[in-house]
Motif scaffolding. Structure first.
Motif, PDB file in Angstrom:
ATOM      1  N   GLU A  49       5.649  -3.368  10.210  1.00 21.54           N
ATOM      2  CA  GLU A  49       5.066  -4.701  10.280  1.00 21.54           C
ATOM      3  C   GLU A  49       3.548  -4.626  10.357  1.00 21.54           C
ATOM      4  O   GLU A  49       2.835  -5.422   9.735  1.00 21.54           O
ATOM      5  CB  GLU A  49       5.616  -5.449  11.494  1.00 21.54           C
ATOM      6  N   ARG A  50       3.046  -3.697  11.125  1.00 26.42           N
ATOM      7  CA  ARG A  50       1.598  -3.520  11.262  1.00 26.42           C
ATOM      8  C   ARG A  50       0.971  -3.185   9.919  1.00 26.42           C
ATOM      9  O   ARG A  50      -0.049  -3.766   9.526  1.00 26.42           O
ATOM     10  CB  ARG A  50       1.329  -2.406  12.271  1.00 26.42           C
TER      11      ARG A  50
ATOM     12  N   ASP B 218      -7.429  -2.545   1.380  1.00 26.01           N
ATOM     13  CA  ASP B 218      -7.871  -3.906   1.076  1.00 26.01           C
ATOM     14  C   ASP B 218      -9.363  -4.055   1.380  1.00 26.01           C
ATOM     15  O   ASP B 218      -9.809  -3.797   2.503  1.00 26.01           O
ATOM     16  CB  ASP B 218      -7.058  -4.904   1.911  1.00 26.01           C
TER      17      ASP B 218
ATOM     18  N   ARG C  97       2.183  -3.759   6.942  1.00 22.61           N
ATOM     19  CA  ARG C  97       2.339  -4.863   5.998  1.00 22.61           C
ATOM     20  C   ARG C  97       1.209  -5.885   6.167  1.00 22.61           C
ATOM     21  O   ARG C  97       0.715  -6.452   5.188  1.00 22.61           O
ATOM     22  CB  ARG C  97       3.696  -5.520   6.192  1.00 22.61           C
ATOM     23  N   LYS C  98       0.779  -6.105   7.391  1.00 26.78           N
ATOM     24  CA  LYS C  98      -0.303  -7.050   7.649  1.00 26.78           C
ATOM     25  C   LYS C  98      -1.594  -6.614   6.985  1.00 26.78           C
ATOM     26  O   LYS C  98      -2.386  -7.460   6.542  1.00 26.78           O
ATOM     27  CB  LYS C  98      -0.511  -7.183   9.165  1.00 26.78           C
ATOM     28  N   PHE C  99      -1.805  -5.309   6.871  1.00 25.28           N
ATOM     29  CA  PHE C  99      -3.053  -4.788   6.323  1.00 25.28           C
ATOM     30  C   PHE C  99      -2.857  -4.165   4.935  1.00 25.28           C
ATOM     31  O   PHE C  99      -3.584  -3.248   4.538  1.00 25.28           O
ATOM     32  CB  PHE C  99      -3.665  -3.772   7.287  1.00 25.28           C
ATOM     33  N   CYS C 100      -1.841  -4.634   4.210  1.00 20.54           N
ATOM     34  CA  CYS C 100      -1.622  -4.289   2.795  1.00 20.54           C
ATOM     35  C   CYS C 100      -1.261  -2.822   2.590  1.00 20.54           C
ATOM     36  O   CYS C 100      -1.518  -2.260   1.511  1.00 20.54           O
ATOM     37  CB  CYS C 100      -2.854  -4.641   1.949  1.00 20.54           C
TER      38      CYS C 100
ATOM     39  N   TRP D 181     -10.326  -6.617   4.343  1.00 22.56           N
ATOM     40  CA  TRP D 181     -10.131  -6.085   5.688  1.00 22.56           C
ATOM     41  C   TRP D 181     -11.148  -4.990   5.997  1.00 22.56           C
ATOM     42  O   TRP D 181     -11.679  -4.915   7.117  1.00 22.56           O
ATOM     43  CB  TRP D 181      -8.720  -5.541   5.832  1.00 22.56           C
TER      44      TRP D 181
ATOM     45  N   TRP E  46      -4.156   0.805  17.314  1.00 24.98           N
ATOM     46  CA  TRP E  46      -2.856   0.192  17.570  1.00 24.98           C
ATOM     47  C   TRP E  46      -1.892   1.199  18.209  1.00 24.98           C
ATOM     48  O   TRP E  46      -1.168   0.860  19.155  1.00 24.98           O
ATOM     49  CB  TRP E  46      -2.278  -0.349  16.268  1.00 24.98           C
TER      50      TRP E  46
ATOM     51  N   VAL F 177      -6.529   0.057  11.762  1.00 23.22           N
ATOM     52  CA  VAL F 177      -5.153  -0.312  11.422  1.00 23.22           C
ATOM     53  C   VAL F 177      -4.138   0.524  12.189  1.00 23.22           C
ATOM     54  O   VAL F 177      -3.124   0.000  12.663  1.00 23.22           O
ATOM     55  CB  VAL F 177      -4.925  -0.167   9.901  1.00 23.22           C
TER      56      VAL F 177
ATOM     57  N   GLU G  88       1.886   0.316   3.087  1.00 20.84           N
ATOM     58  CA  GLU G  88       3.342   0.428   3.074  1.00 20.84           C
ATOM     59  C   GLU G  88       3.753   1.878   3.293  1.00 20.84           C
ATOM     60  O   GLU G  88       3.167   2.800   2.707  1.00 20.84           O
ATOM     61  CB  GLU G  88       3.898  -0.063   1.735  1.00 20.84           C
TER      62      GLU G  88
END
Length: 348
Positions: A181-182, A76, A184-187, A79, A140, A136, A189
């Protein structure tokens, strides 16, 4: 319908190369130790050594074999610019990166802009991808394993290819759910068909045989299939063998190229095949992979024999003659990399 990223002209490539040199100097102080892709002084074999060492020296019983679906096309832009601005204060550099990201694609002769994806064909793309995954994924993961995990957790990442090892299955499952989930937040998969959690380690063979589930599963990383094995003394080890798909794909390339070199002189073809086999051995020549190296060398010689026999007017080339050609032109299969624990010991 065909499309391709716009290829930077010479001037853009020079500017990108200069910018990447500066950015590398800045981000090398930030990137974490388990990140190996597209970094100066780090190679794929450094990542492979780190994974092997972690699997043997840490309490790893489960491995997450994950794949990011279309990573380079899914980055993205919004981001990524935020991540760059977090470290780079010079607005001129940020605007320059934005221009590269907004270069768009060529589709049927027309240029279209895209809000996602890294620009292909330029030297900035690997660097920007590393920055994206640094924020990302890397930071983390470092936070997660120091605050959420009680057992051992190992991580090795090379570009968008990574492997994570866990001591406890419950923590591995929690990590996988949190990672989805992490991302998915930053587009991003995880590929549903290429992501799996498998039992792997010194107790995997005994546990699976006791439950009637057969041999432990294997996983692939950077061209090698990693297998739970044993040494001659019965102690646990990790076997690394050339991936069958990679081996067959390379042989198919050799077969196709031999057709184009049908009428070339034997010394010329021999020199080319020598470079192919040498390059294969230099990469895949790791300890305990000697059999796969010998298979590749033999198959290349067999393909060469078929090509010579088809072009010969006197019939099939005998294997006796072929053996002389193989011994003359194809380098012997040999292990050219030391054991990872030995090399890692020297480096660290």
């Amino acid at each position: 319908m065909q499309f391709a990223w716009t290829v930077p002209v010479l001037e853009d490539k020079i500017v990108q190369r200069a910018a990447v040199e500066v950015l590398n100097t800045i981000y090398e102080t930030d990137f974490l130790d388990f990140s190996y892709g597209f970094r100066p002084g780090r190679s794929q074999h450094n990542a492979l050594d780190a994974l092997y060492t972690g699997l043997l020296t840490k309490k790893v019983n489960w491995v997450l074999d994950a794949d990011i679906r279309g990573f380079f096309d899914a980055i993205d832009h919004g981001w990524l610019v935020k991540f760059v601005e977090h470290r780079i204060a010079d607005r001129r550099v940020v605007r320059l990166i934005q221009k590269w990201l907004n270069a768009g694609v060529l589709e049927d002769g027309a240029r279209t802009r895209s809000e996602e994806g890294a620009p292909q064909g330029g030297s900035a793309s690997p660097m920007l991808a590393n920055v994206y995954l640094h924020y990302v994924f890397d930071l983390w993961v470092q936070w997660w394993r120091t605050t959420q995990a009680r057992g051992d957790v190992i991580v090795v990442r090379y570009a968008d290819d990574f492997a994570v090892g866990f001591q406890h299955k419950s923590e591995a499952e929690r990590f996988l759910a949190a990672l989805r989930e992490r991302f998915r937040k930053f587009c991003l998969e995880l590929h549903p068909d290429k992501t799996r959690l498998l039992e792997f380690g010194p107790f995997a063979d005994e546990n699976r045989r006791r439950d009637g589930r057969g041999k432990p599963e294997t996983f692939d990383f950077l061209g090698f299939t990693h297998i739970c094995g044993k040494k001659r003394n019965g102690r646990y080890t990790v076997l690394r063998q050339t991936m069958r798909k990679r081996l067959q794909a390379k042989l198919n390339e050799v077969k196709a190229e031999l057709r184009h070199r049908w009428h070339d002189p034997i010394p010329e073809v021999g020199q080319w095949l020598r470079s192919v086999v040498s390059g294969h051995i230099r990469y895949y020549g790791v300890p305990m992979n000697g059999r796969a190296l010998s298979v590749f060398r033999y198959r290349v010689g067999w393909l060469w024999q078929r090509a010579l026999s088809r072009r010969s007017q006197t019939g099939r080339v005998s294997w006796q003659r072929m053996r002389r050609l193989i011994e003359t032109w194809l380098p012997p299969a040999r292990v050219c990399h030391p054991y990872p624990l030995r090399r890692m010991g020297v480096i660290t």
